[in-house]
Design a protein around this motif. Structure first.
Motif, short mmCIF file in Angstrom:
data_model
loop_
_atom_site.label_atom_id
_atom_site.label_comp_id
_atom_site.label_asym_id
_atom_site.label_seq_id
_atom_site.Cartn_x
_atom_site.Cartn_y
_atom_site.Cartn_z
N SER A 166 0.82 -1.21 0.00
CA SER A 166 0.00 0.00 0.00
C SER A 166 0.85 1.26 0.00
O SER A 166 0.53 2.24 -0.67
CB SER A 166 -0.92 0.00 1.22
OG SER A 166 -1.76 1.12 1.23
N VAL A 171 -3.44 2.56 -2.23
CA VAL A 171 -4.64 1.82 -1.85
C VAL A 171 -5.27 1.14 -3.06
O VAL A 171 -5.89 0.08 -2.94
CB VAL A 171 -5.66 2.77 -1.18
CG1 VAL A 171 -6.98 2.06 -0.90
CG2 VAL A 171 -5.09 3.33 0.13
N VAL A 172 -5.11 1.72 -4.24
CA VAL A 172 -5.67 1.13 -5.45
C VAL A 172 -5.13 -0.28 -5.68
O VAL A 172 -5.86 -1.18 -6.14
CB VAL A 172 -5.40 2.03 -6.67
CG1 VAL A 172 -3.91 2.13 -6.97
CG2 VAL A 172 -6.15 1.52 -7.90
N ILE A 174 -4.22 -2.38 -3.30
CA ILE A 174 -4.86 -3.25 -2.33
C ILE A 174 -6.28 -3.58 -2.77
O ILE A 174 -6.75 -4.71 -2.60
CB ILE A 174 -4.86 -2.59 -0.93
CG1 ILE A 174 -3.43 -2.25 -0.49
CG2 ILE A 174 -5.52 -3.50 0.10
CD1 ILE A 174 -2.49 -3.43 -0.49
N ILE A 175 -6.98 -2.61 -3.33
CA ILE A 175 -8.33 -2.86 -3.85
C ILE A 175 -8.30 -3.91 -4.96
O ILE A 175 -9.11 -4.85 -4.98
CB ILE A 175 -8.96 -1.55 -4.36
CG1 ILE A 175 -9.19 -0.58 -3.20
CG2 ILE A 175 -10.28 -1.83 -5.08
CD1 ILE A 175 -9.67 0.78 -3.62
N LEU A 176 -7.34 -3.78 -5.87
CA LEU A 176 -7.20 -4.78 -6.95
C LEU A 176 -6.85 -6.15 -6.38
O LEU A 176 -7.34 -7.18 -6.85
CB LEU A 176 -6.12 -4.31 -7.93
CG LEU A 176 -6.46 -3.09 -8.78
CD1 LEU A 176 -5.24 -2.66 -9.60
CD2 LEU A 176 -7.64 -3.37 -9.69
N LEU A 178 -7.67 -7.29 -3.40
CA LEU A 178 -8.87 -7.84 -2.78
C LEU A 178 -9.83 -8.38 -3.83
O LEU A 178 -10.48 -9.41 -3.62
CB LEU A 178 -9.56 -6.76 -1.94
CG LEU A 178 -8.83 -6.33 -0.66
CD1 LEU A 178 -9.58 -5.19 0.01
CD2 LEU A 178 -8.67 -7.49 0.30
N ILE A 179 -9.94 -7.69 -4.95
CA ILE A 179 -10.80 -8.16 -6.04
C ILE A 179 -10.32 -9.52 -6.56
O ILE A 179 -11.12 -10.43 -6.82
CB ILE A 179 -10.85 -7.12 -7.18
CG1 ILE A 179 -11.60 -5.88 -6.73
CG2 ILE A 179 -11.52 -7.71 -8.43
CD1 ILE A 179 -11.56 -4.72 -7.72
#
Length: 262
Positions: A166, A171-172, A174-176, A178-179
């Motif tokens: 991160s 954060v982007v 981490i979002i990817l 998690l997806i």
């Protein structure tokens, strides 16, 4: 942790967890005319030696993972909900007694108290730096190699790998990440729904649950939802034992899902 002069350090539990899941699933799906509660008792007996060895080390994080995986398998097999709630309550009370009243586990008690009292606690250094790293990385991060968390926090490449990612990628990233995890989990559960064999269903459920719990605990520690534990993130954290263990879990998933479902 085991260390031989001709091998690097490794954690035997990482190799043992997949086989515990298979063993417990085999007991629960046994065609012998055992009473179902006898099967549950046999599964408890099967995991007790592993849990005791982990507690003696002590390694409460891995003990929790083994216990949660067992609980999911027993729950999915159709156990009476009241029975499992009683047993889980007993296990939690036992764990609290061990942590708060046995001197060997004083460091775990300190971590828990520090978690609930951040201002007065003495075991928040790693968590504080992890939150600071995530905040400083912002949405798009500082850039590859520009993060400082990995040089300030011990074992940041294992226990705090999400915070390192991160800080450098934002954060982007981490979002990817998690997806990708969610897509992987969805794909496995889709195969579980189509699977005909009860044993295969239980094994797949136990394996994917273990990966889910491990990822959730790792993420929770990194954002201060849970006290500090030494839990790695599947597929990403550095470490030979962790990679080998996750590879075995992945091999089991591939072996049981590669066949075309009717």
């Amino acid at each position: 942790m085991v260390e031989f002069f001709f091998l690097p350090q490794f954690q035997p539990i990482e190799l043992l967890k997949p086989f515990i899941i298979i063993f417990v699933a085999t007991i629960l799906c046994s065609e012998k005319n055992y009473n179902i509660y006898i099967k549950y008792l046999l599964t408890i007996i099967a995991i007790i030696p592993t849990c005791l060895l982990l507690i003696i080390q002590p390694d409460i994080g891995q003990t929790l993972l083994v216990f949660l995986s067992w609980a999911i398998l027993v729950f999915v097999s159709g156990i009476n909900l009241l029975f499992i709630l009683i047993f889980i309550s007993f296990a939690i009370l036992t764990l609290l007694y061990v942590v708060f009243f046995i001197p060997k586990f004083i460091y775990i008690k300190s971590r828990i108290l520090s978690f609930f009292n951040p201002d007065g606690g003495t075991h928040n250094f790693q968590s504080d730096k992890a939150i600071e790293a995530i905040s400083s990385g912002g949405f798009f991060g500082k850039g590859i190699g520009e993060g400082t968390l990995k040089t300030r926090v011990p074992e940041a490449h294992t226990d705090y790998i999400v915070s390192v990612i991160s800080e450098e990628f934002g954060v982007v990233a981490i979002i990817l990440l998690l997806i990708l995890f969610l897509f992987f989990i969805y794909s496995v559960f889709k195969k579980i729904y189509l699977e005909k064999s009860e044993k295969n269903k239980l094994v797949l459920t136990g394996v994917i649950s273990l990966i889910i719990f491990q990822a959730l605990i790792h993420l929770g520690v990194n954002i201060r939802l849970f006290p500090t534990t030494g839990i790695t993130l599947p597929f990403l954290s550095y470490g030979g034992s962790s990679i080998v263990g996750v590879s075995i879990l992945s091999g089991i998933i591939l072996n049981l899902t590669k066949r075309k479902m009717n």
